[in-house]
Enzyme design. Structure first.
Site, PDB file in Angstrom:
ATOM      1  N   CYS A   6      85.068  48.728 -19.328  1.00  0.00           N
ATOM      2  CA  CYS A   6      84.610  47.567 -20.272  1.00  0.00           C
ATOM      3  C   CYS A   6      85.564  47.272 -21.012  1.00  0.00           C
ATOM      4  O   CYS A   6      85.877  45.905 -21.225  1.00  0.00           O
ATOM      5  CB  CYS A   6      83.637  48.123 -21.548  1.00  0.00           C
ATOM      6  SG  CYS A   6      81.896  48.735 -20.874  1.00  0.00           S
ATOM      7  N   ASP A  29      92.484  47.665  -7.522  1.00  0.00           N
ATOM      8  CA  ASP A  29      92.683  49.077  -8.242  1.00  0.00           C
ATOM      9  C   ASP A  29      93.983  49.488  -8.133  1.00  0.00           C
ATOM     10  O   ASP A  29      94.712  48.809  -7.589  1.00  0.00           O
ATOM     11  CB  ASP A  29      92.032  50.047  -6.952  1.00  0.00           C
ATOM     12  CG  ASP A  29      91.643  51.291  -7.502  1.00  0.00           C
ATOM     13  OD1 ASP A  29      90.420  51.626  -7.326  1.00  0.00           O
ATOM     14  OD2 ASP A  29      92.548  52.173  -7.774  1.00  0.00           O
ATOM     15  N   ASN A  86      80.970  55.592  -5.705  1.00  0.00           N
ATOM     16  CA  ASN A  86      80.843  56.963  -5.875  1.00  0.00           C
ATOM     17  C   ASN A  86      79.925  57.098  -6.921  1.00  0.00           C
ATOM     18  O   ASN A  86      80.145  56.344  -8.165  1.00  0.00           O
ATOM     19  CB  ASN A  86      82.225  57.580  -6.130  1.00  0.00           C
ATOM     20  CG  ASN A  86      83.198  57.443  -5.057  1.00  0.00           C
ATOM     21  OD1 ASN A  86      82.631  57.533  -3.853  1.00  0.00           O
ATOM     22  ND2 ASN A  86      84.564  57.149  -5.051  1.00  0.00           N
ATOM     23  N   HIS A  99      80.887  50.816 -10.102  1.00  0.00           N
ATOM     24  CA  HIS A  99      81.913  49.898  -9.585  1.00  0.00           C
ATOM     25  C   HIS A  99      81.759  49.916  -8.070  1.00  0.00           C
ATOM     26  O   HIS A  99      81.289  51.228  -7.460  1.00  0.00           O
ATOM     27  CB  HIS A  99      83.368  50.284  -9.974  1.00  0.00           C
ATOM     28  CG  HIS A  99      83.565  51.716  -9.851  1.00  0.00           C
ATOM     29  ND1 HIS A  99      83.176  52.719 -10.972  1.00  0.00           N
ATOM     30  CD2 HIS A  99      84.414  52.223  -9.039  1.00  0.00           C
ATOM     31  CE1 HIS A  99      83.817  53.794 -10.621  1.00  0.00           C
ATOM     32  NE2 HIS A  99      84.221  53.709  -9.492  1.00  0.00           N
ATOM     33  N   HIS A 101      84.061  49.823  -4.636  1.00  0.00           N
ATOM     34  CA  HIS A 101      85.218  49.620  -4.150  1.00  0.00           C
ATOM     35  C   HIS A 101      85.039  48.818  -2.703  1.00  0.00           C
ATOM     36  O   HIS A 101      84.169  49.097  -2.034  1.00  0.00           O
ATOM     37  CB  HIS A 101      85.783  51.094  -3.668  1.00  0.00           C
ATOM     38  CG  HIS A 101      86.045  52.024  -4.740  1.00  0.00           C
ATOM     39  ND1 HIS A 101      87.162  52.433  -5.123  1.00  0.00           N
ATOM     40  CD2 HIS A 101      85.170  52.831  -5.343  1.00  0.00           C
ATOM     41  CE1 HIS A 101      87.098  53.509  -6.292  1.00  0.00           C
ATOM     42  NE2 HIS A 101      85.626  53.531  -6.281  1.00  0.00           N
TER      43      HIS A 101
HETATM   44  P1  5GP Z   1      85.770  56.369  -8.883  1.00  0.00           P
HETATM   45  O1  5GP Z   1      86.632  57.554  -8.437  1.00  0.00           O
HETATM   46  O2  5GP Z   1      84.961  56.550 -10.148  1.00  0.00           O
HETATM   47  O3  5GP Z   1      84.896  55.959  -7.821  1.00  0.00           O
HETATM   48  O4  5GP Z   1      86.885  55.209  -9.081  1.00  0.00           O
HETATM   49  C1  5GP Z   1      87.679  54.849 -10.051  1.00  0.00           C
HETATM   50  C2  5GP Z   1      88.710  53.870  -9.482  1.00  0.00           C
HETATM   51  O5  5GP Z   1      89.158  53.309 -10.795  1.00  0.00           O
HETATM   52  C3  5GP Z   1      89.929  54.741  -8.877  1.00  0.00           C
HETATM   53  O6  5GP Z   1      90.094  54.184  -7.738  1.00  0.00           O
HETATM   54  C4  5GP Z   1      90.956  54.407 -10.053  1.00  0.00           C
HETATM   55  O7  5GP Z   1      92.232  54.383  -9.385  1.00  0.00           O
HETATM   56  C5  5GP Z   1      90.623  52.907 -10.558  1.00  0.00           C
HETATM   57  N1  5GP Z   1      90.922  52.996 -11.890  1.00  0.00           N
HETATM   58  C6  5GP Z   1      91.219  53.843 -13.057  1.00  0.00           C
HETATM   59  N2  5GP Z   1      91.662  53.307 -14.097  1.00  0.00           N
HETATM   60  C7  5GP Z   1      91.870  52.035 -13.762  1.00  0.00           C
HETATM   61  C8  5GP Z   1      92.626  51.063 -14.548  1.00  0.00           C
HETATM   62  O8  5GP Z   1      92.857  51.279 -15.759  1.00  0.00           O
HETATM   63  N3  5GP Z   1      93.059  49.854 -13.847  1.00  0.00           N
HETATM   64  C9  5GP Z   1      92.484  49.694 -12.409  1.00  0.00           C
HETATM   65  N4  5GP Z   1      92.818  48.529 -11.878  1.00  0.00           N
HETATM   66  N5  5GP Z   1      91.928  50.690 -11.921  1.00  0.00           N
HETATM   67  C10 5GP Z   1      91.662  51.626 -12.485  1.00  0.00           C
HETATM   68 ZN    ZN Z   2      81.806  50.195 -19.641  1.00  0.00          ZN
END
Ligand code: 5GP
Ligand code: ZN
Length: 111
Positions: A6, A29, A86, A99, A101
């Site tokens: 957010c 990412d 995920n 989100h 990817h």
């Molecule tokens: P999840 O593990 O929840 O599927 O993926 C979260 C993703 O968000 C990870 O690949 C992580 O590198 C990315 N991520 C987390 N915090 C940030 C951020 O502050 N900026 C960006 N650009 N990516 C983030």
């Molecule tokens: Zn949010």
């Protein structure tokens, strides 16, 4: 709300933006696992795939339209890519703002 994505959507946390419109925001990412690795998220806070219902599924459909468009821009439409969502603990979800990817330019194994 204390949600990192957010904050990215509203600009409180900087990000490398790729695309945005009324419904979605796309950005690189911070910790890419493939040469192309970006995230497409709804602007509205939806915590995860468990929360998809008839009131918001149009946003998910739109996410996939945007991914198809961005895949062409990043030249991965022909070589292929993987879309990953995920969900929850076993799915490895670390950010509880839904989100998708998009992973490209690397031949991936399964799973
Ligand atoms: P999840 O593990 O929840 O599927 O993926 C979260 C993703 O968000 C990870 O690949 C992580 O590198 C990315 N991520 C987390 N915090 C940030 C951020 O502050 N900026 C960006 N650009 N990516 C983030
Ligand atoms: Zn949010």
């Amino acid at each position: 709300m204390d949600c990192v994505f957010c904050k990215i959507v509203n600009g409180e946390i900087p990000s490398k933006k790729i695309y945005e419109d009324d419904l979605v925001y796309a950005f690189h990412d911070i910790n890419p696992v493939t040469p192309v690795h970006f995230l497409v998220i709804p602007k509205k806070h939806i915590s995860g795939a468990n929360e998809i219902d008839e009131s918001n599924s149009h946003i998910v459909a739109h996410v996939f339209e945007v991914i198809a468009k961005l895949a062409k821009e990043f030249d991965i439409d022909k070589s292929g890519y993987r879309i990953v969502n995920n969900c929850g603990e076993d799915g490895g979800q670390t950010v509880h703002h839904m989100h998708f990817h998009v992973l490209g330019k690397k031949k991936l194994n399964w799973p």
